[in-house]
Design a protein around this motif. Structure first.
Motif, PDB file in Angstrom:
ATOM      1  N   LEU A   1       0.972  -1.326  -0.090  1.00 37.28           N
ATOM      2  CA  LEU A   1       0.014  -0.016  -0.046  1.00 37.28           C
ATOM      3  C   LEU A   1       0.937   1.329  -0.068  1.00 37.28           C
ATOM      4  CD1 LEU A   1      -2.758  -1.035   2.717  1.00 37.28           C
ATOM      5  CD2 LEU A   1      -2.760  -1.339  -0.014  1.00 37.28           C
ATOM      6  N   ASN A   2       0.538   2.004  -1.021  1.00 37.26           N
ATOM      7  CA  ASN A   2       1.571   3.161  -1.081  1.00 37.26           C
ATOM      8  C   ASN A   2       0.466   4.490  -1.254  1.00 37.26           C
ATOM      9  OD1 ASN A   2       3.284   5.255  -2.313  1.00 37.26           O
ATOM     10  ND2 ASN A   2       4.239   3.691  -3.717  1.00 37.26           N
ATOM     11  N   LEU A   3      -0.044   4.847  -0.056  1.00 40.18           N
ATOM     12  CA  LEU A   3      -1.035   5.754   0.296  1.00 40.18           C
ATOM     13  C   LEU A   3      -0.849   7.123   0.478  1.00 40.18           C
ATOM     14  CD1 LEU A   3      -3.420   3.333   1.920  1.00 40.18           C
ATOM     15  CD2 LEU A   3      -2.950   3.453  -0.425  1.00 40.18           C
ATOM     16  N   GLU A   4      -1.185   8.124  -0.164  1.00 41.27           N
ATOM     17  CA  GLU A   4      -0.826   9.523  -0.121  1.00 41.27           C
ATOM     18  C   GLU A   4       0.880   9.733   0.675  1.00 41.27           C
ATOM     19  OE1 GLU A   4      -3.849   8.221   1.289  1.00 41.27           O
ATOM     20  OE2 GLU A   4      -4.561   8.838  -0.646  1.00 41.27           O
ATOM     21  N   VAL A   5       1.772   9.276  -0.135  1.00 42.94           N
ATOM     22  CA  VAL A   5       3.038   9.228   0.139  1.00 42.94           C
ATOM     23  C   VAL A   5       3.955   9.779  -0.828  1.00 42.94           C
ATOM     24  CG1 VAL A   5       3.774   7.159   0.197  1.00 42.94           C
ATOM     25  CG2 VAL A   5       4.936   8.605   1.597  1.00 42.94           C
ATOM     26  N   VAL A   6       3.612   9.093  -2.182  1.00 42.32           N
ATOM     27  CA  VAL A   6       4.711   9.553  -3.271  1.00 42.32           C
ATOM     28  C   VAL A   6       4.579  10.856  -3.670  1.00 42.32           C
ATOM     29  CG1 VAL A   6       2.623   9.161  -5.024  1.00 42.32           C
ATOM     30  CG2 VAL A   6       5.207   8.590  -5.482  1.00 42.32           C
ATOM     31  N   GLU A   7       3.742  11.766  -3.333  1.00 36.77           N
ATOM     32  CA  GLU A   7       3.624  13.221  -3.416  1.00 36.77           C
ATOM     33  C   GLU A   7       4.742  13.985  -2.442  1.00 36.77           C
ATOM     34  OE1 GLU A   7      -0.156  12.658  -1.248  1.00 36.77           O
ATOM     35  OE2 GLU A   7       1.015  11.419  -2.611  1.00 36.77           O
ATOM     36  N   HIS A   8       5.312  13.260  -1.637  1.00 33.80           N
ATOM     37  CA  HIS A   8       6.191  13.828  -0.750  1.00 33.80           C
ATOM     38  C   HIS A   8       7.575  13.388  -0.835  1.00 33.80           C
ATOM     39  CE1 HIS A   8       2.769  15.734   1.369  1.00 33.80           C
ATOM     40  NE2 HIS A   8       2.020  14.563   1.421  1.00 33.80           N
ATOM     41  N   VAL A   9       7.818  12.627  -1.609  1.00 31.57           N
ATOM     42  CA  VAL A   9       9.314  11.965  -1.732  1.00 31.57           C
ATOM     43  C   VAL A   9      10.096  12.577  -2.731  1.00 31.57           C
ATOM     44  CG1 VAL A   9       8.394   9.643  -1.090  1.00 31.57           C
ATOM     45  CG2 VAL A   9       8.669  10.044  -3.365  1.00 31.57           C
ATOM     46  N   ALA A  10      11.361  12.769  -2.572  1.00 34.53           N
ATOM     47  CA  ALA A  10      12.563  13.363  -3.389  1.00 34.53           C
ATOM     48  C   ALA A  10      12.460  12.964  -4.856  1.00 34.53           C
ATOM     49  CB  ALA A  10      13.602  13.228  -2.786  1.00 34.53           C
ATOM     50  N   ASP A  11      12.414  11.557  -5.052  1.00 36.88           N
ATOM     51  CA  ASP A  11      12.326  10.899  -6.293  1.00 36.88           C
ATOM     52  C   ASP A  11      11.158   9.862  -6.612  1.00 36.88           C
ATOM     53  OD1 ASP A  11      12.749   9.569  -8.777  1.00 36.88           O
ATOM     54  OD2 ASP A  11      15.203   9.656  -8.159  1.00 36.88           O
ATOM     55  N   PRO A  12      10.086  10.448  -7.119  1.00 40.20           N
ATOM     56  CA  PRO A  12       8.729   9.855  -7.254  1.00 40.20           C
ATOM     57  C   PRO A  12       9.229   8.394  -8.232  1.00 40.20           C
ATOM     58  CG  PRO A  12       8.441  11.999  -7.331  1.00 40.20           C
ATOM     59  CD  PRO A  12       9.898  11.887  -7.479  1.00 40.20           C
ATOM     60  N   ALA A  13       9.843   8.466  -9.246  1.00 39.23           N
ATOM     61  CA  ALA A  13       9.895   7.421 -10.016  1.00 39.23           C
ATOM     62  C   ALA A  13      10.846   6.335  -9.392  1.00 39.23           C
ATOM     63  CB  ALA A  13      10.636   7.818 -11.227  1.00 39.23           C
ATOM     64  N   GLN A  14      11.786   6.704  -8.722  1.00 33.73           N
ATOM     65  CA  GLN A  14      12.542   5.596  -7.868  1.00 33.73           C
ATOM     66  C   GLN A  14      11.766   5.068  -6.848  1.00 33.73           C
ATOM     67  OE1 GLN A  14      15.905   4.576  -9.080  1.00 33.73           O
ATOM     68  NE2 GLN A  14      15.271   2.898  -7.582  1.00 33.73           N
ATOM     69  N   PHE A  15      11.140   5.932  -6.283  1.00 28.66           N
ATOM     70  CA  PHE A  15      10.351   5.419  -5.043  1.00 28.66           C
ATOM     71  C   PHE A  15       9.418   4.267  -5.513  1.00 28.66           C
ATOM     72  CE2 PHE A  15       6.475   5.809  -2.156  1.00 28.66           C
ATOM     73  CZ  PHE A  15       6.906   5.569  -1.084  1.00 28.66           C
ATOM     74  N   MET A  16       8.657   4.756  -6.772  1.00 31.03           N
ATOM     75  CA  MET A  16       7.674   3.606  -7.296  1.00 31.03           C
ATOM     76  C   MET A  16       8.601   2.388  -7.561  1.00 31.03           C
ATOM     77  SD  MET A  16       4.933   5.408  -6.535  1.00 31.03           S
ATOM     78  CE  MET A  16       3.974   3.888  -7.318  1.00 31.03           C
ATOM     79  N   LYS A  17       9.547   2.428  -8.146  1.00 32.89           N
ATOM     80  CA  LYS A  17      10.316   1.190  -8.594  1.00 32.89           C
ATOM     81  C   LYS A  17      10.779   0.557  -7.172  1.00 32.89           C
ATOM     82  CE  LYS A  17      12.201   3.286 -12.737  1.00 32.89           C
ATOM     83  NZ  LYS A  17      13.435   3.732 -13.354  1.00 32.89           N
ATOM     84  N   ASP A  18      11.068   1.361  -6.214  1.00 29.38           N
ATOM     85  CA  ASP A  18      11.442   0.439  -4.990  1.00 29.38           C
ATOM     86  C   ASP A  18      10.384  -0.347  -4.203  1.00 29.38           C
ATOM     87  OD1 ASP A  18      14.210   1.176  -4.996  1.00 29.38           O
ATOM     88  OD2 ASP A  18      13.878   2.918  -3.976  1.00 29.38           O
ATOM     89  N   THR A  19       9.179   0.547  -4.259  1.00 28.66           N
ATOM     90  CA  THR A  19       8.036  -0.151  -3.627  1.00 28.66           C
ATOM     91  C   THR A  19       7.553  -1.332  -4.290  1.00 28.66           C
ATOM     92  OG1 THR A  19       6.673   1.670  -4.689  1.00 28.66           O
ATOM     93  CG2 THR A  19       7.297   2.030  -2.244  1.00 28.66           C
ATOM     94  N   ALA A  20       7.768  -1.161  -5.673  1.00 32.43           N
ATOM     95  CA  ALA A  20       7.317  -2.507  -6.627  1.00 32.43           C
ATOM     96  C   ALA A  20       8.331  -3.453  -6.517  1.00 32.43           C
ATOM     97  CB  ALA A  20       7.467  -2.085  -7.890  1.00 32.43           C
ATOM     98  N   ALA A  21       9.419  -3.204  -6.174  1.00 30.83           N
ATOM     99  CA  ALA A  21      10.328  -4.268  -5.936  1.00 30.83           C
ATOM    100  C   ALA A  21      10.141  -5.121  -4.465  1.00 30.83           C
ATOM    101  CB  ALA A  21      11.873  -4.002  -5.999  1.00 30.83           C
TER     102      ALA A  21
END
Length: 262
Positions: free
Chosen positions: A143-163
């Motif tokens: 669950l990635n809820l209301e957090v990605v808009e606060h991270v420094a690198d959204p694309a990398q964050f999405m890849k990390d959570t996908a992993a």
């Protein structure tokens, strides 16, 4: 909210709570869990997103929706868990929940409230990158809820959570679209007019259109559904699923099952 950086990677910690800190974090927990307090917007938003999570998980994993604990047997990661407003209901549904937040204060608050409620939740202070570095076993649901808009690198964050998602697993992302309507409602309306949130909670330039969520997830090997809109009804003071993705929306992503496996 301060910008969250995923670097440097450190293994998420399970903080202990000193006896002298119990009263402080109990008070903070009471604040997080007060439906009429400063976290009221999250409490009002919670029923629609919890219902969506439950329905999506039951359908994806072919679970018994009538069961007392329909998510029993599933390992769930709640990344950016805050005070545990989503982690606790999912634990009550039977899931084995790991809640991770970059703020140790949030984690101690969540841990204190869970203990007071008699719930076993694995709360850790850290980041998605830290979980990967720690060799954490992938989860059934991320669950990635209301957090990605606060991270420094959204694309990398999405890849990390996908992993962190196992083959056959399910991810649900919730965030804000980068549109004039979102600026008007989520920033001007929520922060300045209605004062639901402290001014500066959101930065419009960090809102993400659906394509900026789905693209890195697809690169990471996930299959994504079209975005699901979530709209606020001011007359009913409630949220509902809708076809309007101009402000709040959720995206469901799935990692294909391994050949011959689940």
């Amino acid at each position: 909210m301060d910008e969250i950086s995923e670097s440097p990677a450190t293994a998420p910690r399970r903080p202990s709570i000193d006896s002298d800190e119990v009263a402080k974090f109990s008070a903070m927990a009471a604040e997080w869990w007060d439906p009429k307090g400063k976290f009221r917007p999250l409490h009002r938003f919670n029923p629609v997103r919890l219902g969506f999570i439950r329905e999506t998980a039951v359908d994806h994993f072919r679970l018994d929706d009538q069961a007392r604990k329909p998510l029993a047997g599933l390992r769930v990661l709640d990344i950016g868990c805050g005070g545990g407003l989503v982690s606790e209901p999912l634990a009550r549904m039977g899931a084995t929940v790991t809640g991770v937040d970059a703020s140790e204060a949030n984690i101690k608050t969540a841990l204190t409230h869970a203990r007071e409620a008699g719930l076993e939740i694995d709360y850790r202070a850290g980041t998605a990158e830290g979980l990967l570095e720690d060799g954490t076993e992938p989860f059934d649901i991320v669950l990635n809820l209301e957090v990605v808009e606060h991270v420094a690198d959204p694309a990398q964050f999405m890849k990390d959570t996908a992993a962190l998602l196992r083959p056959g697993g399910l991810m649900i992302v919730a965030t804000l679209n980068r549109t004039p309507k979102a600026f008007a409602l989520a920033i001007v309306g929520a922060e300045y007019v209605l004062r639901w949130l402290p001014r500066g909670t959101h930065e419009f330039s960090k809102f993400l259109p659906p394509a900026e969520i789905t693209a890195p997830l697809q690169v990471a090997g996930l299959e994504t559904d079209p975005p699901q809109g979530v709209s606020y009804n001011p007359l009913a003071d409630s949220w509902r699923l809708s076809g309007d993705t101009q402000v709040n929306y959720m995206i469901v992503a799935r990692r294909p099952a391994a050949p011959g496996g689940g």
